[in-house]
Each structure stands twice: as C-alpha cells, then as structure tokens.
Write a protein that holds these residues in place. Structure first.
Motif, mmCIF file in Angstrom:
data_model
loop_
_atom_site.group_PDB
_atom_site.id
_atom_site.type_symbol
_atom_site.label_atom_id
_atom_site.label_comp_id
_atom_site.label_asym_id
_atom_site.label_seq_id
_atom_site.Cartn_x
_atom_site.Cartn_y
_atom_site.Cartn_z
ATOM 1 N N GLY A 186 -109.569 39.378 -2.195
ATOM 2 C CA GLY A 186 -110.928 39.698 -1.786
ATOM 3 C C GLY A 186 -111.355 39.018 -0.499
ATOM 4 N N ASP A 187 -110.499 38.187 0.079
ATOM 5 C CA ASP A 187 -110.811 37.495 1.332
ATOM 6 C C ASP A 187 -110.344 38.311 2.530
ATOM 7 O OD1 ASP A 187 -111.725 35.427 -0.232
ATOM 8 O OD2 ASP A 187 -109.843 34.290 -0.119
ATOM 9 N N ARG A 188 -110.943 38.027 3.673
ATOM 10 C CA ARG A 188 -110.535 38.721 4.883
ATOM 11 C C ARG A 188 -109.114 38.293 5.276
ATOM 12 N NH1 ARG A 188 -114.604 41.609 6.813
ATOM 13 N NH2 ARG A 188 -116.750 40.988 6.303
ATOM 14 N N VAL A 189 -108.376 39.249 5.826
ATOM 15 C CA VAL A 189 -106.980 39.010 6.174
ATOM 16 C C VAL A 189 -106.844 37.891 7.208
ATOM 17 C CG1 VAL A 189 -104.923 40.071 7.218
ATOM 18 C CG2 VAL A 189 -106.309 41.366 5.585
ATOM 19 N N ALA A 190 -107.871 37.704 8.019
ATOM 20 C CA ALA A 190 -107.835 36.645 9.042
ATOM 21 C C ALA A 190 -107.644 35.267 8.426
ATOM 22 C CB ALA A 190 -109.119 36.673 9.867
ATOM 23 N N THR A 191 -108.010 35.097 7.160
ATOM 24 C CA THR A 191 -107.887 33.796 6.505
ATOM 25 C C THR A 191 -106.521 33.599 5.852
ATOM 26 O OG1 THR A 191 -108.723 34.583 4.358
ATOM 27 C CG2 THR A 191 -110.351 33.872 5.993
ATOM 28 N N TYR A 192 -105.662 34.609 5.871
ATOM 29 C CA TYR A 192 -104.379 34.542 5.174
ATOM 30 C C TYR A 192 -103.360 33.714 5.958
ATOM 31 C CZ TYR A 192 -105.641 38.344 1.928
ATOM 32 O OH TYR A 192 -106.226 39.119 0.957
ATOM 33 N N SER A 193 -102.487 33.049 5.221
ATOM 34 C CA SER A 193 -101.333 32.393 5.833
ATOM 35 C C SER A 193 -100.289 33.453 6.180
ATOM 36 C CB SER A 193 -100.723 31.387 4.856
ATOM 37 O OG SER A 193 -100.174 32.073 3.728
ATOM 38 N N GLY A 194 -99.261 33.032 6.915
ATOM 39 C CA GLY A 194 -98.199 33.969 7.270
ATOM 40 C C GLY A 194 -97.519 34.548 6.045
ATOM 41 N N GLY A 195 -97.263 33.702 5.044
ATOM 42 C CA GLY A 195 -96.626 34.180 3.828
ATOM 43 C C GLY A 195 -97.492 35.163 3.065
ATOM 44 N N MET A 196 -98.800 34.917 3.025
ATOM 45 C CA MET A 196 -99.716 35.827 2.337
ATOM 46 C C MET A 196 -99.781 37.174 3.050
ATOM 47 S SD MET A 196 -102.754 33.152 1.389
ATOM 48 C CE MET A 196 -103.869 34.406 0.773
#
Length: 320
Positions: free
Chosen positions: A131-141
């Motif tokens: 449910g979070d914006r993709v900008a907050t994801y790590s490379g693995g996520m």
C-alpha cells in the motif's frame, strides 16, 4: 507428449552488420527453470526479446506457450510474464495500484484482479508495504513487485532478464527464493538470463551457455561441470613458485599445474585422494604451504573450456 514451453529453431538476429544471435536452437520443457548464462553482449537479452515478441528475428522460428512468436504475437503475450533488467515502475503509485492497473491491461475484471492481488501479496512477501508508494521501496522490494506484475495474469512462461543485477546479496537471495517458489508452487516455466555464475548454478535445472550469439554448451550444472573431467587443488606456498610447480607436476594423478596469480592450481583426477600426496611431496621438497584447498570445477571453468575466456571477473564486478 506435451509441446515444450519454448522452442527456437535457427534463430538469427542482426542489427545491421552485427550478428547478435547466430542461429540458436533451443528447447525448454514445461515447469523447467532454464538458465541462460553468458557475459554482457553475448546475445542473452536479444534472444529473450525475440522470444517475448519484442523483437522480430532476422530469420528462424520460435514458439512460446504453444504459439508462434511471429504469426501469433498476441497469443504469446497473453501467456507469458516478462521482467526485464530495468523495472518499469511508477514511483508515484503504490504497489497495489500498479498491480490493479496491470490486471486491467489484461482484461481482468475487478473481482478477479482483487483476488489475484491478495494472492500475490502473500506470494512475493511484501505485506503491508504493497500500500506504500513505490518510491519508498528498496531495490529488492522493487524486484519482487516487478515479479508480481509479471504474474498478475497467471502466465505459463516467465521470462526474467538479469533479475538480480545491482542487488545486494540479501536481496538477491530473496529474489532467488521467490523464483523457486513460483516454479515449485505454481508450475511456472522460468527462462532466466543471467551473468551470475552462482545464480545459474543455484536456480537452473538446465543451463545454456551463450557466447558471441551462439549456444556453446548446454546441460544441467552438474553435467556441464563433469565435462571438465578433473578436480582442482589450489596451493598457496611460501617461496619459489617454479620449484613448487615442478614438485606438484611429479605427483602421480596430477594432470596439469597452472599458475593463478600467486597460487598454483593442480588439475587432478580425484581431488580428495590427491590432497595428502600433494602436501607430502611439497613438505619433502622443503616447500612451505600456507594454504591447500580442493576446488570443484565451476560454470566459469566450463565457460573457459569452451570459449577460452572467463566471465568470473565480470561477474564479480557486476555484484558490486
């Protein structure tokens, strides 16, 4: 007998005068993880794009999931999932929004899409972060989300083009676990291109080694490594390497002794039996041994045996 998931016959792809893929023949069975191994520029990604209908071959034919890539491209696309080297993700959307949008692209209704998103939430182990914006994801996520996007429509064949390039070791291991689970639990056929020796060894049931656009070796990792026919004993000594090399060469069972930097590498018929005689011979000749270790042949050794080149240095660079 079921038709192979992927079949290629005499596939060539030219870009002007450059022959990127040079007459490749290939078969990948259903539910198989097939590793396509080679250095950058070998033709891995080009062939993958041909099989995914993103590039038309210059000549030859290919069938994927029971359909011809040239005459039935739409049928192929509906039955495959594709995760290329660069994930095409929108940082402003949430992971769930992207999955729902992907479902709409494939003509899935809201109920089916919602059910599939719920399944993928568990499968790719992102949890509430979906449910979070993709900008907050790590490379693995981001890699795991890209996998989920490729799986929204339950594809029969999944193409992964260098899926762990640039990831840290922990994230790479996580992606590997997801690929194994997709293959084991969902029965998805996986076509995996990689330049990482360890990745091909860990994941693939069979490996095709490509160099300069042509497949130069194919088989299970164990079969390919057995073609080397020898074990390797790496010896790090104090003193004169030439004298130590002469000593090692006289030991029965030693087929060849080469130099690798400041160490010597002895090719032997049986590594486990050879270690003690090698150590005793060096001690008898007064050569002090700092380290002596048995090393089994690797896929890089296989690559070197058929091409005269190595990809290990490039592999280590890519990991960084």
């Amino acid at each position: 007998m079921a038709e192979p998931a992927i079949t290629a016959r005499a596939i060539e792809k030219r870009f002007g005068s450059n022959l990127a893929v040079a007459g490749v023949d290939l078969e990948v069975g259903e539910r198989e993880i097939y590793g396509f191994l080679g250095p950058n520029g070998a033709g891995k990604s080009t062939l993958t794009r041909v099989l995914c209908t993103l590039l038309a071959p210059t000549s030859g034919s290919a069938r994927v999931a029971g359909h011809d890539v040239l005459t039935e491209p739409t049928a192929v696309r509906l039955r495959i999932g594709v995760a290329l080297q660069e994930a095409a993700l929108d940082d402003k959307q949430t992971g769930e929004e992207m999955l729902r949008l992907q479902g709409r692209f494939y003509g899935m209704d809201k109920r089916r899409t919602a059910a599939r998103v719920a399944e993928l939430r568990e499968l790719i182990d992102i949890g509430d972060a979906l449910g979070d914006r993709v900008a907050t994801y790590s490379g693995g996520m981001k890699r795991r989300l890209d996998l989920a996007l490729a799986l929204v429509h339950d594809p029969q064949v999944l193409f992964l083009d260098e899926p762990t390039t640039g990831l840290d070791p922990v994230s790479r291991a996580s992606v590997w676990a997801e690929v194994r689970r997709l293959n084991r639990d969902l029965g998805v056929t996986v076509f995996l291109t990689t330049q990482y020796l360890e990745e091909a060894d860990e994941l693939a049931g069979r490996v095709g080694i490509i160099n300069r656009g042509a497949i130069v070796a194919e088989g299970t990792p164990a079969e390919l490594k057995r073609t080397i026919g020898t074990d390797l004993v790496v010896v790090d000594v104090d003193g004169e390497l030439d004298r130590a090399r002469s000593t090692l060469s006289r030991v029965p069972g030693v087929l060849d002794v080469g130099r690798d930097g400041h160490s010597l590498v002895a090719s032997v018929e049986d590594g486990a039996k050879a270690i003690s005689p090698l150590a005793l011979a060096l001690a008898h000749d007064g050569v002090e041994v700092r380290e002596l270790a048995l090393r089994r042949p690797t896929l890089d050794d296989v690559f070197f045996s058929v091409t005269g080149e190595r990809i290990a240095d490039e592999d280590r660079t890519a990991v960084g």
